[in-house]
Design an enzyme around this catalytic site. Structure first.
Site, PDB file in Angstrom:
ATOM      1  N   LYS A  26       0.843  -1.185   0.000  1.00 35.75           N
ATOM      2  CA  LYS A  26       0.000   0.000   0.000  1.00 35.75           C
ATOM      3  C   LYS A  26       0.885   1.245   0.000  1.00 35.75           C
ATOM      4  O   LYS A  26       1.734   1.419   0.882  1.00 35.75           O
ATOM      5  CB  LYS A  26      -0.905   0.011   1.233  1.00 35.75           C
ATOM      6  CG  LYS A  26      -1.981  -1.070   1.220  1.00 35.75           C
ATOM      7  CD  LYS A  26      -3.034  -0.820   0.152  1.00 35.75           C
ATOM      8  CE  LYS A  26      -4.181  -1.801   0.275  1.00 35.75           C
ATOM      9  NZ  LYS A  26      -5.236  -1.552  -0.748  1.00 35.75           N
ATOM     10  N   ASP A  78      -9.172  -0.890 -10.441  1.00 36.90           N
ATOM     11  CA  ASP A  78     -10.001  -1.389  -9.347  1.00 36.90           C
ATOM     12  C   ASP A  78     -11.217  -0.493  -9.195  1.00 36.90           C
ATOM     13  O   ASP A  78     -12.281  -0.765  -9.735  1.00 36.90           O
ATOM     14  CB  ASP A  78      -9.185  -1.465  -8.057  1.00 36.90           C
ATOM     15  CG  ASP A  78      -9.978  -2.039  -6.889  1.00 36.90           C
ATOM     16  OD1 ASP A  78     -11.119  -2.510  -7.105  1.00 36.90           O
ATOM     17  OD2 ASP A  78      -9.475  -2.023  -5.749  1.00 36.90           O
ATOM     18  N   ASP A 135      -0.306  -0.682  -4.720  1.00 35.19           N
ATOM     19  CA  ASP A 135      -1.684  -0.210  -4.700  1.00 35.19           C
ATOM     20  C   ASP A 135      -1.722   1.159  -4.033  1.00 35.19           C
ATOM     21  O   ASP A 135      -1.478   1.285  -2.831  1.00 35.19           O
ATOM     22  CB  ASP A 135      -2.567  -1.194  -3.941  1.00 35.19           C
ATOM     23  CG  ASP A 135      -4.048  -0.811  -4.008  1.00 35.19           C
ATOM     24  OD1 ASP A 135      -4.385   0.169  -4.692  1.00 35.19           O
ATOM     25  OD2 ASP A 135      -4.862  -1.514  -3.370  1.00 35.19           O
ATOM     26  N   LYS A 184     -14.265  -7.702  -7.929  1.00 30.32           N
ATOM     27  CA  LYS A 184     -14.653  -7.785  -6.526  1.00 30.32           C
ATOM     28  C   LYS A 184     -16.170  -7.903  -6.426  1.00 30.32           C
ATOM     29  O   LYS A 184     -16.903  -7.081  -6.991  1.00 30.32           O
ATOM     30  CB  LYS A 184     -14.193  -6.550  -5.750  1.00 30.32           C
ATOM     31  CG  LYS A 184     -12.685  -6.445  -5.562  1.00 30.32           C
ATOM     32  CD  LYS A 184     -12.319  -5.210  -4.754  1.00 30.32           C
ATOM     33  CE  LYS A 184     -10.827  -5.108  -4.517  1.00 30.32           C
ATOM     34  NZ  LYS A 184     -10.459  -3.864  -3.791  1.00 30.32           N
ATOM     35  N   GLU A 198      -1.811  -0.783  -9.030  1.00 27.30           N
ATOM     36  CA  GLU A 198      -3.269  -0.797  -8.916  1.00 27.30           C
ATOM     37  C   GLU A 198      -3.819   0.585  -8.598  1.00 27.30           C
ATOM     38  O   GLU A 198      -3.397   1.224  -7.628  1.00 27.30           O
ATOM     39  CB  GLU A 198      -3.685  -1.787  -7.819  1.00 27.30           C
ATOM     40  CG  GLU A 198      -5.181  -1.902  -7.629  1.00 27.30           C
ATOM     41  CD  GLU A 198      -5.552  -3.001  -6.641  1.00 27.30           C
ATOM     42  OE1 GLU A 198      -6.748  -3.120  -6.321  1.00 27.30           O
ATOM     43  OE2 GLU A 198      -4.648  -3.735  -6.180  1.00 27.30           O
TER      44      GLU A 198
END
Length: 368
Positions: free
Chosen positions: A165, A246, A193, A270, A221
């Site tokens: 992250k 995403d 991400d 997702k 991401e």
């Protein structure tokens, strides 16, 4: 098999360490679990994650959506007419994808039980026996020293893909990523991400700096805001690291727009974004037609939803190249006794009917 009623419960599981991204910080998985009762005694399970910064949903809004609009649409519903039931739920109100996802998962669980099939077989898989998936693990955005400790712990636990992250501290992103890349020394692939936390200029500067050092990064991401498809396309043209969409892709129409804009190389599927298995399947079909591989991911959510996502990944093995179902691995324990087992990087997907859920520890049932 007909729906005769439903129960709503809270499931709260502490995390091993706080989960930090560019958007939020939490220390528990805190989901709402839905149990659908039937005239045959079968129970369908689903869950909804409240991720306000992404889906716009809170625990209160999920419960209100269920009680006031979505669950009444199921009254006297017959599982023999699953597509019609799913359509009734989707049409009962706009938005609320995670609330809808829980119902969709529970309905699919019941339909698969009625068919005597594990969920992945009900969704089209021909696999017999147990399937095995390998997930990554998220390393939260923290000071570098803490991230290095978490990275080493993940390597020791056997993870061979780590999702880092970034974006919480943009000024130090290059050195943080470079240091962690050196620490793994080829023992794991790094996925970045930024959770929409970068600007286009910053993203290009960081990624070109990393690539000029020869760092091999598996993907980046959602570095830019979800609606900035033009910026994502410009970034994609300026770097060699594959770009994963995403938050830019919730539904099939979003996927079509992102692909047409040249804004991604992969799509993160997702269930909580797309209203469940049926909506996610429509996104997957757009990606399949365009020749884009996918990741199956999850929110910070309970093993109920993550188990359904694991079954979806098995059923779409031709398309799904990457697995990011690490939420159960971030928790201190797994409260669900079902046919999906989360053991570090290894996810075992069994062959009992539906999700095979026999019990969930710690459910706190909520009164109507």
């Amino acid at each position: 098999m007909k729906i005769t009623g439903w129960r709503i419960a809270r499931l709260r599981v502490p995390l091993k360490v706080p989960f930090r991204t560019a958007l939020r910080e939490v220390d528990h998985v805190d989901d709402r679990v839905l149990l659908l009762d039937t005239d045959t005694g079968h129970v369908g399970h689903g869950s909804a994650a409240a991720t306000a910064m992404i889906t716009g949903e809170t625990h209160a809004s999920i419960e209100a959506a269920w009680r006031q609009h979505l669950l009444p649409a199921l009254r006297d519903g017959d599982l023999a007419a699953l597509p019609a039931l799913l359509n009734r739920v989707q049409r009962a109100m706009a938005g609320n994808p995670s609330a809808k996802a829980a119902i969709d998962i529970a309905l699919h669980d019941l339909a698969a039980q009625a068919a005597g099939l594990p969920l992945h077989r009900f969704l089209g898989s021909r696999l017999e026996g147990t399937a095995t998936l390998a997930t990554d693990l998220t390393i939260s955005a923290n000071p570098l020293a803490a991230m290095r400790v978490d990275t080493q712990a993940a390597l020791d636990a056997g993870y061979r893909a780590l999702k880092i992250k970034v974006g919480k501290h943009p000024e130090s992103d290059v050195e943080t990523i470079a240091s962690l890349h050196a620490d793994v020394a080829g023992r794991a692939r790094l996925r970045l991400d930024a959770n929409q936390g970068w600007t286009l200029r910053h993203a290009i500067t960081v990624m070109q700096a990393l690539e000029s050092r020869g760092l091999d990064l598996q993907l980046l991401e959602q570095p830019l805001p979800a609606d900035d498809l033009e910026g994502l396309a410009s970034l994609r043209a300026a770097i060699t690291t594959p770009l994963l969409a995403d938050e830019s892709v919730f539904n099939a129409r979003d996927a079509e727009r992102a692909i047409a804009a040249g804004a991604c190389d992969l799509i993160n599927l997702k269930l909580m974004k797309s209203g469940g298995l049926a909506g996610t399947a429509r996104v997957a079909e757009v990606a399949r037609e365009a020749g884009l591989p996918c990741m199956v991911g999850c929110m910070l959510e309970s093993p109920v939803g993550a188990a359904a996502a694991a079954h979806f990944a098995v059923a779409n093995a031709d398309l799904v190249r990457l697995i990011d179902l690490d939420s159960p691995g971030l928790a201190r324990f797994d409260p669900v006794d079902g046919n999906v087992h989360f053991e570090g990087p290894r996810i075992s997907v069994g062959d009992t009917p539906g999700l095979g859920i026999r019990a969930i520890a710690g459910l706190e049932f909520l009164d109507y």
